[in-house]
Design a protein around this motif. Structure first.
Motif, mmCIF file in Angstrom:
data_model
loop_
_atom_site.group_PDB
_atom_site.id
_atom_site.type_symbol
_atom_site.label_atom_id
_atom_site.label_comp_id
_atom_site.label_asym_id
_atom_site.label_seq_id
_atom_site.Cartn_x
_atom_site.Cartn_y
_atom_site.Cartn_z
ATOM 1 N N SER A 52 0.780 -1.307 -0.010
ATOM 2 C CA SER A 52 0.035 0.089 -0.042
ATOM 3 C C SER A 52 0.954 1.136 0.036
ATOM 4 O O SER A 52 0.332 2.183 -0.463
ATOM 5 C CB SER A 52 -1.064 0.047 1.271
ATOM 6 N N GLN A 81 0.827 2.655 -3.276
ATOM 7 C CA GLN A 81 -0.190 3.551 -3.656
ATOM 8 C C GLN A 81 -0.535 4.702 -2.948
ATOM 9 O O GLN A 81 -0.983 5.629 -3.449
ATOM 10 C CB GLN A 81 -1.645 2.596 -3.474
ATOM 11 N N ALA A 82 -0.041 4.920 -1.435
ATOM 12 C CA ALA A 82 0.185 6.224 -0.773
ATOM 13 C C ALA A 82 0.763 7.114 -1.715
ATOM 14 O O ALA A 82 0.490 8.348 -1.702
ATOM 15 C CB ALA A 82 0.601 6.055 0.452
ATOM 16 N N MET A 103 -1.094 8.272 -4.829
ATOM 17 C CA MET A 103 -2.340 9.236 -4.373
ATOM 18 C C MET A 103 -1.543 10.688 -4.142
ATOM 19 O O MET A 103 -2.301 11.641 -4.633
ATOM 20 C CB MET A 103 -2.987 8.656 -3.254
ATOM 21 N N GLU A 121 -1.469 -5.342 -4.237
ATOM 22 C CA GLU A 121 -2.642 -4.552 -3.896
ATOM 23 C C GLU A 121 -3.428 -3.641 -5.169
ATOM 24 O O GLU A 121 -2.549 -3.562 -5.844
ATOM 25 C CB GLU A 121 -2.184 -3.436 -2.875
ATOM 26 N N PHE A 154 -7.347 0.898 7.015
ATOM 27 C CA PHE A 154 -7.294 1.717 5.955
ATOM 28 C C PHE A 154 -8.498 2.004 5.090
ATOM 29 O O PHE A 154 -8.614 2.515 3.955
ATOM 30 C CB PHE A 154 -6.022 1.455 5.151
ATOM 31 N N GLY A 196 -8.663 -9.216 0.903
ATOM 32 C CA GLY A 196 -9.231 -8.140 1.812
ATOM 33 C C GLY A 196 -9.555 -7.080 1.018
ATOM 34 O O GLY A 196 -8.852 -6.725 -0.157
ATOM 35 N N CYS A 197 -10.434 -6.265 1.388
ATOM 36 C CA CYS A 197 -11.033 -5.415 0.384
ATOM 37 C C CYS A 197 -11.794 -4.185 1.239
ATOM 38 O O CYS A 197 -12.178 -4.332 2.381
ATOM 39 C CB CYS A 197 -11.567 -5.706 -0.642
ATOM 40 N N GLY A 198 -11.857 -3.093 0.717
ATOM 41 C CA GLY A 198 -12.947 -2.097 1.434
ATOM 42 C C GLY A 198 -12.815 -0.686 0.580
ATOM 43 O O GLY A 198 -12.092 -0.748 -0.412
ATOM 44 N N VAL A 234 -11.649 2.922 0.445
ATOM 45 C CA VAL A 234 -10.713 3.826 0.872
ATOM 46 C C VAL A 234 -11.035 4.661 2.154
ATOM 47 O O VAL A 234 -11.962 5.544 1.739
ATOM 48 C CB VAL A 234 -9.692 4.568 -0.079
ATOM 49 N N VAL A 244 -7.394 8.361 5.205
ATOM 50 C CA VAL A 244 -6.273 7.759 4.126
ATOM 51 C C VAL A 244 -6.237 9.042 3.036
ATOM 52 O O VAL A 244 -5.207 9.594 2.577
ATOM 53 C CB VAL A 244 -6.384 6.627 3.717
ATOM 54 N N PHE A 264 -8.024 -3.376 -2.486
ATOM 55 C CA PHE A 264 -7.880 -4.665 -1.940
ATOM 56 C C PHE A 264 -6.542 -5.044 -1.983
ATOM 57 O O PHE A 264 -5.643 -4.381 -2.493
ATOM 58 C CB PHE A 264 -8.644 -5.326 -3.032
ATOM 59 N N GLY A 265 -6.274 -6.099 -1.147
ATOM 60 C CA GLY A 265 -5.034 -6.682 -1.246
ATOM 61 C C GLY A 265 -4.932 -8.236 -1.099
ATOM 62 O O GLY A 265 -5.966 -8.868 -0.443
ATOM 63 N N VAL A 266 -4.295 -8.873 -1.844
ATOM 64 C CA VAL A 266 -4.382 -10.315 -2.032
ATOM 65 C C VAL A 266 -2.844 -10.823 -2.013
ATOM 66 O O VAL A 266 -1.936 -10.359 -2.613
ATOM 67 C CB VAL A 266 -4.945 -10.641 -3.381
#
Ligand code: 2NL
Length: 339
Positions: free
Chosen positions: A172, A175-176, A179, A212, A252, A284-286, A288, A292, A308-310
């Motif tokens: 992640s 990705q931060a 962003m 991710e 997050f 897992g996912c969601g 944002v 964050v 998401f992260g796998v």
């Protein structure tokens, strides 16, 4: 004189027949027919022969020379032919022998799984972006809403270089960083190596791989998340695959979920592979977490997104029905050859 010539002829022939190599034949030629050879010596001695006998002796010398030369030539030809035959026999190629097998290498099962996941997301317009494995605490934890007292930050779980720098525990932070660059919208996956202070066993390793995903745009909803991950699951495990989302918690994302896929082994009836449940937990996912987005410089009132992260190893183990993660790292060719 007659006798002398007969003797020379006999000797020469005997030596020619005894020769076992072309060089030996040449030696004989020099010894008998050469400038200082025995026949030449006889010719030089002609002055002592009576004028009357000279033509006869001369003819005899010539006959002797011709006879020796003939045998020299024919022996040389025979010898060369034999040598050539020997050589041909030695160099014979048996075209019926099976060819030497060229051992071709191939991609590691982790790489096969990674490229499959990349193919699926590239097909949906995502970019593949990599980032540093050694990260600031700021990007690995803080900007992802993981507070200082969160258990994940424990030295028991994370490798610290110093107070501010860690071996990333997830991808992640890549990705931060994206962003923060502020170019929107974002559709990306971040694959790569991550680190956690775990003991090695069949399902754990201090270094493994994660993929991710992150989408940020206006009006992104949980429906986009569900639709996207459903397409991903069907592409990866087959068109008949069903998905199910269970509520979960990640710091997050909010709300957060875990996605299960129907067991591709039994189709959902329940088997040993899915431990009787018919479902296999996959990622897992969601959505944002607004905090964050804010910490990464994005206005959560204007933009939303899902992530998401796998685990890459988890996908490789499931897809290839491998029951021990250690096999992926041991580089035993007998294992790797199977994929
Ligand atoms: C898991 C869970 C997850 C994310 C990773 C993420 C990244 C950013 C913002 C928000 Cl930059 N979220 N990543 C979100 C939910 C779950 O991974 O079990 N991974 C193996």
């Amino acid at each position: 004189m007659n006798e002398k010539l007969a003797k020379i002829r006999e000797e020469a022939i005997a030596q020619i027949l005894a020769a076992d190599a072309p060089e030996k034949l040449n030696e004989v030629r020099v010894k008998y027919l050469g400038k200082k050879g025995e026949l030449t010596a006889v010719l030089k001695g002609m002055k002592d022969v009576s004028a009357e006998d000279r033509p006869k002796v001369g003819q005899l010398v010539n006959e002797t020379r011709a006879a020796i030369e003939e045998i020299l030539e024919s022996t040389k030809t025979k010898m060369e032919r034999a040598l050539r035959e020997e050589q041909l026999k030695a160099e014979v190629i048996d075209v019926t022998l099976p060819a030497k097998k060229e051992e071709r290498g191939h991609r590691h099962p982790n790489t096969i799984a990674l490229e499959e996941v990349e193919r699926i997301f590239i097909g949906m317009g995502y970019e593949v972006i990599e980032g540093p494995e050694v990260e600031y605490d700021l990007y690995n934890f803080e900007k992802l809403n993981i507070p200082a007292d969160h258990p994940a930050k424990d030295e028991q779980d994370t490798f610290y270089i110093n107070k501010e720098i860690v071996l990333r525990t997830q991808t992640s932070p890549v990705q931060a960083r994206i962003m923060e660059e502020g170019k929107l919208p974002i559709r990306m996956i971040a694959p790569g190596r991550v680190f956690r202070s775990d003991e090695v066993d069949a399902t754990h390793s201090p270094s493994f791989h994660q993929i991710e995903g992150l989408v940020i745009d206006k009006h992104i909803s949980f429906a986009d998340l569900k639709g996207t991950l459903e397409v991903f699951a069907k592409e990866l495990f087959g068109e008949e695959t069903k998905t199910k989302f269970r509520p979960h918690h990640f710091p997050f994302t909010e709300p957060s979920a875990e996605m299960d896929v129907s067991c591709f082994k039994c189709g959902g009836k329940g088997c040993r592979f899915c431990k009787g449940s018919g479902w296999i937990e996959i990622l897992g996912c969601g959505m944002v977490h607004p905090h964050v987005l804010e910490m990464c410089g994005i206005d959560p009132e204007e933009y939303t997104g899902f992530a998401f992260g796998v685990g890459l190893e988890r996908i490789a183990l499931l897809k290839y029905e491998i029951d021990d993660m250690r096999l992926l790292y041991e580089n035993d060719v007998r294992f790797l050859k199977q994929f």
